[in-house]
Scaffold this active site. Structure first.
Site, PDB file in Angstrom:
ATOM      1  N   ASN A  13       0.872  -1.179   0.000  1.00 38.02           N
ATOM      2  CA  ASN A  13       0.000   0.000   0.000  1.00 38.02           C
ATOM      3  C   ASN A  13       0.911   1.232   0.000  1.00 38.02           C
ATOM      4  O   ASN A  13       1.446   1.594   1.043  1.00 38.02           O
ATOM      5  CB  ASN A  13      -0.903  -0.032   1.243  1.00 38.02           C
ATOM      6  CG  ASN A  13      -1.788   1.196   1.341  1.00 38.02           C
ATOM      7  OD1 ASN A  13      -1.830   2.021   0.427  1.00 38.02           O
ATOM      8  ND2 ASN A  13      -2.497   1.330   2.448  1.00 38.02           N
ATOM      9  N   LYS A  15       0.103   4.163  -0.345  1.00 36.98           N
ATOM     10  CA  LYS A  15      -0.619   5.336   0.184  1.00 36.98           C
ATOM     11  C   LYS A  15      -0.449   6.531  -0.784  1.00 36.98           C
ATOM     12  O   LYS A  15      -0.492   6.307  -1.979  1.00 36.98           O
ATOM     13  CB  LYS A  15      -0.163   5.626   1.613  1.00 36.98           C
ATOM     14  CG  LYS A  15      -0.293   4.371   2.511  1.00 36.98           C
ATOM     15  CD  LYS A  15      -0.183   4.614   3.964  1.00 36.98           C
ATOM     16  CE  LYS A  15      -0.372   3.296   4.717  1.00 36.98           C
ATOM     17  NZ  LYS A  15      -0.316   3.441   6.156  1.00 36.98           N
ATOM     18  N   HIS A 104      -9.689   1.192   4.677  1.00 41.74           N
ATOM     19  CA  HIS A 104      -8.439   1.415   5.409  1.00 41.74           C
ATOM     20  C   HIS A 104      -8.697   2.402   6.555  1.00 41.74           C
ATOM     21  O   HIS A 104      -9.478   3.341   6.405  1.00 41.74           O
ATOM     22  CB  HIS A 104      -7.361   1.950   4.457  1.00 41.74           C
ATOM     23  CG  HIS A 104      -5.999   1.922   5.078  1.00 41.74           C
ATOM     24  ND1 HIS A 104      -5.588   2.877   5.975  1.00 41.74           N
ATOM     25  CD2 HIS A 104      -4.977   1.039   4.974  1.00 41.74           C
ATOM     26  CE1 HIS A 104      -4.356   2.578   6.385  1.00 41.74           C
ATOM     27  NE2 HIS A 104      -3.957   1.465   5.781  1.00 41.74           N
ATOM     28  N   GLU A 106      -7.107   4.825   7.616  1.00 44.22           N
ATOM     29  CA  GLU A 106      -6.869   6.248   7.295  1.00 44.22           C
ATOM     30  C   GLU A 106      -8.076   6.847   6.576  1.00 44.22           C
ATOM     31  O   GLU A 106      -8.398   8.018   6.774  1.00 44.22           O
ATOM     32  CB  GLU A 106      -5.583   6.369   6.448  1.00 44.22           C
ATOM     33  CG  GLU A 106      -4.346   6.162   7.313  1.00 44.22           C
ATOM     34  CD  GLU A 106      -3.166   5.512   6.612  1.00 44.22           C
ATOM     35  OE1 GLU A 106      -3.141   5.479   5.368  1.00 44.22           O
ATOM     36  OE2 GLU A 106      -2.263   5.032   7.324  1.00 44.22           O
ATOM     37  N   GLU A 175      -5.413  -4.911  10.632  1.00 45.06           N
ATOM     38  CA  GLU A 175      -4.443  -3.837  10.860  1.00 45.06           C
ATOM     39  C   GLU A 175      -4.808  -3.090  12.148  1.00 45.06           C
ATOM     40  O   GLU A 175      -5.663  -2.183  12.109  1.00 45.06           O
ATOM     41  CB  GLU A 175      -4.466  -2.837   9.702  1.00 45.06           C
ATOM     42  CG  GLU A 175      -4.008  -3.395   8.381  1.00 45.06           C
ATOM     43  CD  GLU A 175      -3.461  -2.297   7.465  1.00 45.06           C
ATOM     44  OE1 GLU A 175      -2.334  -2.458   7.001  1.00 45.06           O
ATOM     45  OE2 GLU A 175      -4.141  -1.287   7.233  1.00 45.06           O
ATOM     46  N   GLY A 181       2.351   2.491  11.082  1.00 44.03           N
ATOM     47  CA  GLY A 181       3.347   3.563  11.011  1.00 44.03           C
ATOM     48  C   GLY A 181       3.973   3.942  12.342  1.00 44.03           C
ATOM     49  O   GLY A 181       4.664   4.957  12.430  1.00 44.03           O
ATOM     50  N   SER A 221       3.432  -1.737  10.647  1.00 41.73           N
ATOM     51  CA  SER A 221       4.866  -1.753  10.978  1.00 41.73           C
ATOM     52  C   SER A 221       5.564  -3.080  10.669  1.00 41.73           C
ATOM     53  O   SER A 221       6.444  -3.520  11.414  1.00 41.73           O
ATOM     54  CB  SER A 221       5.077  -1.375  12.449  1.00 41.73           C
ATOM     55  OG  SER A 221       4.622  -0.052  12.674  1.00 41.73           O
TER      56      SER A 221
HETATM   57  P1  13P Z   1       2.877   0.645   7.811  1.00 41.11           P
HETATM   58  O1  13P Z   1       3.426  -0.628   7.218  1.00 41.11           O
HETATM   59  O2  13P Z   1       3.588   1.882   7.329  1.00 41.11           O
HETATM   60  O3  13P Z   1       2.773   0.565   9.299  1.00 41.11           O
HETATM   61  O4  13P Z   1       1.392   0.813   7.258  1.00 41.11           O
HETATM   62  C1  13P Z   1       0.529  -0.257   7.326  1.00 41.11           C
HETATM   63  C2  13P Z   1      -0.663   0.063   6.513  1.00 41.11           C
HETATM   64  O5  13P Z   1      -1.418   0.965   6.841  1.00 41.11           O
HETATM   65  C3  13P Z   1      -0.882  -0.711   5.298  1.00 41.11           C
HETATM   66  O6  13P Z   1      -2.152  -0.512   4.787  1.00 41.11           O
END
Ligand code: 13P
Length: 268
Positions: A13, A15, A104, A106, A175, A181, A221
Site C-alpha cells: 500500500n 498510500k 483502510h 486512514e 491492521e 506507522g 509496521s
Molecule cells: P505501515 O506498514 O507503514 O505501518 O502501514 C501499514 C498500513 O497501513 C498498510 O495498509
C-alpha cells in the site's frame, strides 16, 4: 492446507506516495526484477490512482505477471455517473487492477468512511471482479484484554448481505490502528488471537470451510526483521505493507523472508 500449497499474499500500500511517476516506475521495476523467480508469493502493488496506468503500458517496462498484480487503494460504489472526483471499480478493472483495498483506517479516520460505505464498496468491487482487501482493526492496544467487539462490529456491518460464494474472493487485512506507522507491533500470539476470532466469526456467519480458507493478512509496521516470525507463528496468509513497501530493498527482503520461510511454514 499443506504448506507447500500455500501461496502467501503480500500487498504493497503505497498510500499517497511517491509524488513523481518516474519514481513509481523505478520502484515497481526494482520490485519486479528482484522477485521474478519467487513462486510462492503473490505480490500486489497498490499505487495511487494517478500511477495505476504505468503498469499496463509496455513502453514503461513495468508489465504485470502471474505473481505481480495491481490493486487500487480505494474505489467508489457506482460504476459511472455524476460523482465528482470519484473512481469506479469498473474503471479500475479496465485499467488492469485485480484487487482493491477497502475501509483502510486512514480513510475511516480522515474521510469518515463507515462500515456501511465499506459494505457498498465491497459489493461494487465484487460485481466488477475486483478482489476487495477489507481492512479492520482495533484503535488502541488494550494490555489486559483483547477488545474484539469493535472488530466484530466492523465485520458484521461490512459483510451485511455478502453472499457465501463471494467470500473466497475477499481478503481480510487485520491492521491494528495503533501499529500502523508507529514501529509498534502486536505479539505473534496477539495476532494469532485476532486471526482465530476472525475465523470463528466467519464460521458463525458462513461456515467452517469458508472460514478456514479465508485469507487473512496482517498490517502495521511490518519489516524484514519481524515478517518471518509473523508468518511462522501468527496464522496469517501474508501482509499489507505501508512504509516498507516504498523501499524496494526492504520490501524485497520481506518477500524473501517469507519465501524462505516456506520450509518451516505452519500456516494451515
Ligand atoms: P505501515 O506498514 O507503514 O505501518 O502501514 C501499514 C498500513 O497501513 C498498510 O495498509
Amino acid at each position: 492446507m499443506n504448506f507447500q500449497e500455500q501461496k502467501y499474499l503480500i500487498v504493497a500500500n503505497w498510500k499517497m506516495n511517491p509524488a513523481d511517476s518516474a519514481e513509481a516506475k523505478t520502484l515497481f521495476k526494482a520490485i519486479k526484477k528482484e522477485t521474478a523467480k519467487i513462486k510462492n508469493v503473490e505480490i500486489v502493488i497498490c499505487p495511487p490512482f494517478t500511477q495505476l496506468l504505468f503498469a499496463r503500458l509496455p513502453a514503461t517496462g513495468c508489465r504485470l505477471s502471474a505473481n505481480l498484480k495491481l490493486g487500487a487503494q480505494n474505489c467508489f460504489w457506482k460504476d459511472d455517473g455524476a460523482y465528482t472526483g470519484e473512481i469506479s471499480p469498473k474503471m479500475l478493472k479496465n485499467l488492469g487492477c485485480n484487487f482493491v483495498i477497502l475501509g483502510h483506517s486512514e480513510r475511516r479516520e480522515f474521510l469518515s468512511e463507515t462500515n456501511q460505505i465499506v459494505n457498498k464498496k465491497i459489493q461494487a468491487a465484487l460485481k466488477n471482479r475486483l478482489k476487495p482487501i477489507v481492512c479492520i482493526g482495533e484503535k488502541e492496544w488494550n494490555v489486559n484484554d483483547f477488545d474484539f467487539e469493535g472488530i466484530k462490529t466492523q465485520i458484521l456491518e461490512s459483510f451485511e448481505g455478502i453472499k457465501k460464494t463471494n467470500i473466497q474472493n475477499i481478503i481480510i487485512a487485520y491492521e491494528p490502528v495503533w501499529a500502523i506507522g508507529s514501529g509498534q507491533v502486536p505479539s505473534e500470539n496477539d495476532i494469532m488471537k485476532a486471526v482465530i476470532l476472525i475465523r470463528r466469526l466467519f464460521t458463525e456467519m458462513y461456515d467452517q470451510k469458508i472460514a478456514q480458507k479465508l485469507k487473512i493478512l496482517y498490517g502495521g509496521s511490518v519489516n524484514s526483521r519481524n515478517a518471518g516470525n509473523f508468518i511462522s507463528n501468527a496464522g496469517i496468509n501474508g501482509f499489507l505493507i505501508g512504509k516498507a513497501s516504498l523501499n524496494a530493498g526492504e520490501f524485497v527482503r520481506i518477500i524473501k523472508a517469507i519465501s524462505e520461510d516456506k520450509q518451516t511454514g505452519n500456516n494451515e
